[in-house]
Scaffold this motif. Structure first.
Motif, PDB file in Angstrom:
ATOM      1  N   GLN A 288     -14.424   8.804  15.936  1.00 47.68           N
ATOM      2  CA  GLN A 288     -15.633   8.035  16.098  1.00 47.68           C
ATOM      3  C   GLN A 288     -16.899   8.762  16.115  1.00 47.68           C
ATOM      4  OE1 GLN A 288     -15.502   6.125  20.256  1.00 47.68           O
ATOM      5  NE2 GLN A 288     -17.524   5.410  20.213  1.00 47.68           N
ATOM      6  N   ASP A 289     -16.703   9.953  16.789  1.00 47.44           N
ATOM      7  CA  ASP A 289     -18.077  10.630  16.902  1.00 47.44           C
ATOM      8  C   ASP A 289     -18.474  11.977  15.593  1.00 47.44           C
ATOM      9  OD1 ASP A 289     -20.530  12.148  17.455  1.00 47.44           O
ATOM     10  OD2 ASP A 289     -19.909  12.384  19.440  1.00 47.44           O
TER      11      ASP A 289
ATOM     12  N   GLN B  66     -20.326  14.103  15.120  1.00 44.41           N
ATOM     13  CA  GLN B  66     -20.924  15.542  15.652  1.00 44.41           C
ATOM     14  C   GLN B  66     -19.867  16.145  16.354  1.00 44.41           C
ATOM     15  OE1 GLN B  66     -23.821  16.564  15.110  1.00 44.41           O
ATOM     16  NE2 GLN B  66     -23.208  18.525  16.180  1.00 44.41           N
ATOM     17  N   ALA B  67     -18.916  15.570  17.250  1.00 47.24           N
ATOM     18  CA  ALA B  67     -17.992  16.179  17.985  1.00 47.24           C
ATOM     19  C   ALA B  67     -16.848  16.371  17.239  1.00 47.24           C
ATOM     20  CB  ALA B  67     -17.679  15.199  19.332  1.00 47.24           C
ATOM     21  N   SER B  68     -16.551  15.801  16.238  1.00 42.04           N
ATOM     22  CA  SER B  68     -15.174  15.884  15.641  1.00 42.04           C
ATOM     23  C   SER B  68     -15.222  17.149  14.364  1.00 42.04           C
ATOM     24  CB  SER B  68     -14.724  14.685  15.123  1.00 42.04           C
ATOM     25  OG  SER B  68     -15.342  14.040  14.042  1.00 42.04           O
TER      26      SER B  68
ATOM     27  N   GLY C 183     -26.146  11.678  10.583  1.00 41.65           N
ATOM     28  CA  GLY C 183     -24.951  10.952  10.953  1.00 41.65           C
ATOM     29  C   GLY C 183     -24.025  10.618  10.282  1.00 41.65           C
TER      30      GLY C 183
ATOM     31  N   GLN D 176     -20.195  11.673   8.783  1.00 41.69           N
ATOM     32  CA  GLN D 176     -19.006  10.742   8.815  1.00 41.69           C
ATOM     33  C   GLN D 176     -18.389  10.784   7.424  1.00 41.69           C
ATOM     34  OE1 GLN D 176     -16.455  10.069  10.642  1.00 41.69           O
ATOM     35  NE2 GLN D 176     -17.465   8.394  11.963  1.00 41.69           N
TER      36      GLN D 176
ATOM     37  N   GLU E 155     -13.335   3.508  15.377  1.00 42.18           N
ATOM     38  CA  GLU E 155     -14.820   3.190  15.661  1.00 42.18           C
ATOM     39  C   GLU E 155     -15.761   4.177  14.756  1.00 42.18           C
ATOM     40  OE1 GLU E 155     -16.462   1.683  18.875  1.00 42.18           O
ATOM     41  OE2 GLU E 155     -14.622   1.506  20.317  1.00 42.18           O
TER      42      GLU E 155
ATOM     43  N   ALA F  32     -21.265   5.481  16.286  1.00 43.47           N
ATOM     44  CA  ALA F  32     -22.294   6.431  16.562  1.00 43.47           C
ATOM     45  C   ALA F  32     -23.343   6.341  15.462  1.00 43.47           C
ATOM     46  CB  ALA F  32     -21.525   7.735  16.806  1.00 43.47           C
TER      47      ALA F  32
END
Length: 346
Positions: free
Chosen positions: A106-107, A109-111, A164, A168, A187, A191
């Motif tokens: 989903q995110d 940035q975090a993944s 972003g 992705q 999802e 984001a």
């Protein structure tokens, strides 16, 4: 678009899947209960199709997707990918199957690892699961960057240097690195800015056609799921309450929760009045203490006595349409009897 009229091969078969998280309390950390994040979920995903999985936040969508990929050790149930049972396999045996199944998180940035370049991020699965030389890995990374619409000259940049939507795309390229058959999209557009969401969804559709991918597309954005999904499964409090082809579900939803969910989708029609909305009363029950009988009985506008006593069976009520509701699972005689009881009580 996937053709539902053809007899497609079943790639993913989920049966009776349960994912409970234990609750411990007291100084001795005694087991006092469970959070039933996914509770007896069953469905198939056909090769080449996109199955949408929708529902409110906290209903268990993401947990279900992660459990199917065995990112969790499941509590109970069966998961088959391409005919192979993986529900009870140890993590060491699952490692060999990871190239078959991948995930877009989903995110973005975090993944993504902030200490690795784009080449390092996309090339990491190749380093772990193949014996490619460095030159071969680099060539493969460039192919994947071309496939997702990223400039090859960006391969030495770090994730924080991208937008972003670009991040992705990096995550999607990483998921494609090992030529998977099945991808869980958790999802993937939540984001992102609205202006970028359509680009990412169109990219996923193009990649599906090019590589013959099968998707489980998890989202709370019902309008986007309608655009990309061939069939849609609706979750409520850890259970799938309805599963149907996209046109049938959006055109004539059967389950009361599905009707309420679809009525909440914003419409540009100025003639649509507030009276057309179905407003559910009360709050979603806790997954640690779900109600007896049907999970939706505490909020259902069409609740019957039997709903508060018995959990409805998830069954096929029309060709290709499955629903867990006593109004479709009862005989006509019993249904009339319950409705008369409710009228008398009122």
């Amino acid at each position: 678009m996937f053709d539902l009229t053809t007899k497609a091969r079943t790639l993913i078969r989920v049966s009776g899947l349960k994912m409970y998280f234990p609750i411990h309390a007291g100084i001795f950390r005694r087991h006092v209960g469970d959070v039933k994040a996914v509770d007896d979920v069953s469905f198939d995903i056909y090769e080449g199709e996109t199955l949408g999985l929708v529902g409110e936040s906290g209903c268990g969508k993401s947990t279900c997707g992660r459990a199917i990929l065995r990112l969790y050790d499941i509590t109970a149930g069966s998961i088959q990918i391409d005919g192979q049972e993986i529900g009870d396999l140890p993590q060491s045996a699952l490692r060999k199957l990871r190239p078959t199944m991948q995930m877009v998180f989903q995110d973005p940035q975090a993944s993504l690892n902030p200490r690795l370049t784009v080449e390092g991020i996309i090339g990491e699965p190749l380093l772990e699961h193949t014996s490619m030389s460095r030159a071969e890995r680099k060539a493969r990374v460039h192919e994947l960057m071309d496939a997702v619409g990223l400039n090859r000259s960006f391969s030495d940049r770090y994730p924080h240097e991208f937008s972003g939507g670009q991040r992705q795309r990096i995550g999607i390229a990483r998921a494609l690195a090992l030529n998977p058959k099945f991808i869980v999209c958790d999802e993937p557009i939540a984001a992102l800015d609205v202006s970028i969401q359509a680009q990412v969804v169109n990219l996923l559709e193009d990649l599906q056609k090019e590589f013959g991918l099968t998707y489980l597309f998890i989202s709370h954005d019902l309008s986007m799921v309608r655009h990309i999904a061939d069939r849609v499964a609706v979750m409520y409090l850890g259970k799938v309450v309805e599963l149907a082809p996209e046109e049938a579900l959006y055109g004539e939803p059967l389950h009361p929760y599905t009707r309420a969910l679809l009525s909440a989708v914003p419409e540009p029609d100025p003639d649509l009045t507030i009276e057309d909305r179905i407003i559910l009363k009360g709050d979603v029950p806790s997954p640690a203490n779900p109600p007896a009988g049907c999970n939706f009985c505490t909020r259902c506008p069409a609740v019957m006595d039997i709903c508060q006593r018995e959990d409805p069976e998830f069954r096929e009520v029309q060709p290709g349409r499955f629903v867990a509701c006593h109004r479709y699972g009862q005989s006509a005689e019993n249904k009339t009897e319950n409705e008369n009881e409710n009228e008398t009580a009122a």
